[in-house]
Every structure is written in C-alpha cells, then in structure tokens.
Design a protein around this motif. Structure first.
Motif, PDB file in Angstrom:
ATOM      1  N   ALA A  14       0.804  -1.218   0.000  1.00  0.00           N
ATOM      2  CA  ALA A  14       0.000   0.000   0.000  1.00  0.00           C
ATOM      3  C   ALA A  14       0.839   1.272   0.000  1.00  0.00           C
ATOM      4  O   ALA A  14       0.287   2.364  -0.029  1.00  0.00           O
ATOM      5  CB  ALA A  14      -0.924   0.003   1.216  1.00  0.00           C
ATOM      6  N   ILE A  15       2.164   1.133   0.022  1.00  0.00           N
ATOM      7  CA  ILE A  15       3.039   2.303   0.134  1.00  0.00           C
ATOM      8  C   ILE A  15       3.906   2.443  -1.111  1.00  0.00           C
ATOM      9  O   ILE A  15       4.626   1.517  -1.497  1.00  0.00           O
ATOM     10  CB  ILE A  15       3.934   2.204   1.383  1.00  0.00           C
ATOM     11  N   ALA A  16       3.816   3.594  -1.752  1.00  0.00           N
ATOM     12  CA  ALA A  16       4.684   3.924  -2.887  1.00  0.00           C
ATOM     13  C   ALA A  16       5.675   4.986  -2.428  1.00  0.00           C
ATOM     14  O   ALA A  16       5.298   5.962  -1.778  1.00  0.00           O
ATOM     15  CB  ALA A  16       3.866   4.452  -4.058  1.00  0.00           C
ATOM     16  N   THR A  17       6.943   4.803  -2.775  1.00  0.00           N
ATOM     17  CA  THR A  17       7.974   5.772  -2.409  1.00  0.00           C
ATOM     18  C   THR A  17       8.584   6.356  -3.668  1.00  0.00           C
ATOM     19  O   THR A  17       9.076   5.620  -4.531  1.00  0.00           O
ATOM     20  CB  THR A  17       9.077   5.120  -1.555  1.00  0.00           C
ATOM     21  N   VAL A  18       8.524   7.670  -3.783  1.00  0.00           N
ATOM     22  CA  VAL A  18       9.177   8.381  -4.880  1.00  0.00           C
ATOM     23  C   VAL A  18      10.433   9.033  -4.305  1.00  0.00           C
ATOM     24  O   VAL A  18      10.347   9.830  -3.370  1.00  0.00           O
ATOM     25  CB  VAL A  18       8.264   9.455  -5.500  1.00  0.00           C
ATOM     26  N   THR A  19      11.583   8.676  -4.862  1.00  0.00           N
ATOM     27  CA  THR A  19      12.857   9.217  -4.394  1.00  0.00           C
ATOM     28  C   THR A  19      13.463  10.100  -5.466  1.00  0.00           C
ATOM     29  O   THR A  19      13.781   9.639  -6.566  1.00  0.00           O
ATOM     30  CB  THR A  19      13.847   8.090  -4.053  1.00  0.00           C
ATOM     31  N   PHE A  20      13.605  11.393  -5.180  1.00  0.00           N
ATOM     32  CA  PHE A  20      14.329  12.278  -6.094  1.00  0.00           C
ATOM     33  C   PHE A  20      15.775  11.776  -6.145  1.00  0.00           C
ATOM     34  O   PHE A  20      16.408  11.596  -5.103  1.00  0.00           O
ATOM     35  CB  PHE A  20      14.264  13.721  -5.608  1.00  0.00           C
ATOM     36  N   ASN A  21      16.285  11.579  -7.345  1.00  0.00           N
ATOM     37  CA  ASN A  21      17.521  10.811  -7.480  1.00  0.00           C
ATOM     38  C   ASN A  21      18.594  11.520  -8.314  1.00  0.00           C
ATOM     39  O   ASN A  21      19.162  10.962  -9.238  1.00  0.00           O
ATOM     40  CB  ASN A  21      17.192   9.435  -8.090  1.00  0.00           C
ATOM     41  N   ARG A  22      18.850  12.762  -7.960  1.00  0.00           N
ATOM     42  CA  ARG A  22      19.987  13.480  -8.532  1.00  0.00           C
ATOM     43  C   ARG A  22      20.850  14.010  -7.383  1.00  0.00           C
ATOM     44  O   ARG A  22      20.978  15.221  -7.178  1.00  0.00           O
ATOM     45  CB  ARG A  22      19.528  14.648  -9.398  1.00  0.00           C
ATOM     46  N   PRO A  23      21.428  13.116  -6.612  1.00  0.00           N
ATOM     47  CA  PRO A  23      22.153  13.560  -5.411  1.00  0.00           C
ATOM     48  C   PRO A  23      23.283  14.535  -5.706  1.00  0.00           C
ATOM     49  O   PRO A  23      23.555  15.438  -4.920  1.00  0.00           O
ATOM     50  CB  PRO A  23      22.683  12.255  -4.809  1.00  0.00           C
TER      51      PRO A  23
END
Length: 255
Positions: A14-23
């Motif tokens: 039930a959990i979606a994780t969006v990770t901004f990925n330009r560290p």
C-alpha cells in the motif's frame, strides 16, 4: 552504462515511495526531471492498492528546487522552457494533491524553492532535525512555484506566507515545526525509520477513510459550515456501509 533515472518509484503493497535521485545536484529539478516525474503520475494513480505516497530525496538533500544550470542554458529564451517544465511538474503534483492517497514528505538537508513548496504540499511532513527550509524565490526575483502558493499558504496563512516568500532567508526544522509546516521532527539518523513507521501507520487506514478524510480536510476552508456538515454526514454514511467498518465493529465488540 545506463544512468539511473532522476526519480525512483518503489511500490511495496500500500506504500509507494518516490525518491528524487539526482544527489550530485541536490535533487534539483530541470526540464528533463520534471518530464520524468510526469511519467510517474499514472503509475501511481492507476494502482488501486496504493494508500500512501512517500516523497524523499537521495543524497545530501530533499530537493534544492529548480535546476539553475537548466535556467542558465535557456536564459535567452527561457519562457517556453519554464512553461514546459512547470506544466510537466504540475501533472505529477496534481496526481498527488487531488488523488485519494495520503502524501508523506520526508525531508532532510535542503528543501529550497520548489523543494520547500513540494514538502509543504504533502499532506503530512516529517523532517530531520538538521533539515533547512528555504523559499529562495526572493533571491532570484521570482514568484513561488511547485505548489508553494497552495501548500505553504494553507499551513501558515497568507500573511506569514508573504513574509516567507519575500523576506525570510531560511527556517530550521524546529522553526518549520512551530509554524505548522512540519508535523514531526526526528534526529537525522532516525528519519528513515520514523518515515517508514509513520507511512505504515497511515497505510493501515482503509482506502475510503483516507480518500474521504483528505477530501473533507482539503475542502473545509472554502466550504460553508452547513455544506461541510452535510459532506461529513455523507462520508460517514458511506464508510459505515463498507466491509472494513463491519469488521472493525466486530473486533471491537469481541473485545
């Protein structure tokens, strides 16, 4: 070797994780990144199992806002680019804002410009004690974007929002908590675990309860009292007819 995408979508139950990925760029958002985020919107909205969406950043920051290098590269004809960028970003943001899911923003490091706006646009925000929130717009002579004139205004009111946009350098996590921009502040080394725990607690709510509670809260400030009470009645009546309510009542009676 193929480069990693600028944002990662990970769905577990039930959990979606969006990770901004330009560290390496503090997860700043340029035209390409905004377009990519727009492609994630249907993958979230078309999945009926998702109840909670977590937004987080990879590396040293949550999101440093717009990518200045992208602006510089288009400086001689910037209007078409910024229109395209923000229209794409809005597809992603509206999918979260209007969708029947709770959006939990998990902030560490810098949340600046659009990064601050996105953090505030979330339904709930948890932050590391070392996080810093910066509007940054006044430094560039521009106006809020990324939903800042929605989320930040809703949290702090119009007068304080004007001060934040036009006359404030930055806020600590504690200051953001005191203003109501953040729900919870935790030690930086506990942010990941605290975010996972909060997301799991939110996801235990039924889809109907999440959808209708979010709807009631969002409309309350612009809905007359009588109409809001009617909406509460309809929402409650709907929820009480669901199998989830029957099961919950049964468990309660057995206790």
């Amino acid at each position: 070797m193929t480069a990693e995408p600028s944002a990662l979508l990970d769905i577990h139950g039930a959990i979606a994780t969006v990770t901004f990925n330009r560290p390496q760029a503090y997860n700043s958002i340029g035209l390409d990144e905004a377009k990519y985020l727009a492609t994630l919107a249907p993958r979230i909205t078309e999945n009926p199992d998702i109840r909670v969406v977590v937004l987080r950043g990879n590396g040293p920051a949550f999101c440093a806002g717009g990518d200045i290098r992208c602006f510089v590269s288009h400086i001689d004809n910037i209007e078409p680019m910024v229109r395209e960028l923000l229209e794409a970003l809005h597809v992603f943001l509206m999918a979260l804002r209007d969708g029947p899911r709770i959006v939990l923003t998990s902030v560490h490091g810098a949340a600046a410009g659009a990064g601050f706006s996105i953090a505030a646009l979330g339904d709930i925000c948890i932050a590391a004690d070392s996080a810093r929130f910066t509007t940054a717009y006044n430094k560039l002579g521009v106006t809020p974007d990324g939903g800042g004139s929605i989320g930040i205004v809703e949290r702090v009111g119009s007068r304080k929002a004007l001060e934040l946009f036009l006359a404030t350098d930055s806020l600590t996590a504690q200051q953001a908590l005191e203003l109501g921009l953040v729900n919870q502040v935790v030690p930086a080394d506990q942010l990941e675990a605290a975010t996972a725990d909060l997301a799991a607690r939110l996801a235990r709510n039924t889809p109907d309860a999440i959808r209708l509670t979010k709807q009631l809260v969002q409309q309350s400030s612009r809905t007359p009292a009588a109409a809001q009470l009617d909406a509460e009645l309809e929402a409650m009546a709907h929820c009480m007819q669901t199998p989830a309510f029957r099961e919950a009542i049964s468990r309660f009676v057995k206790k």
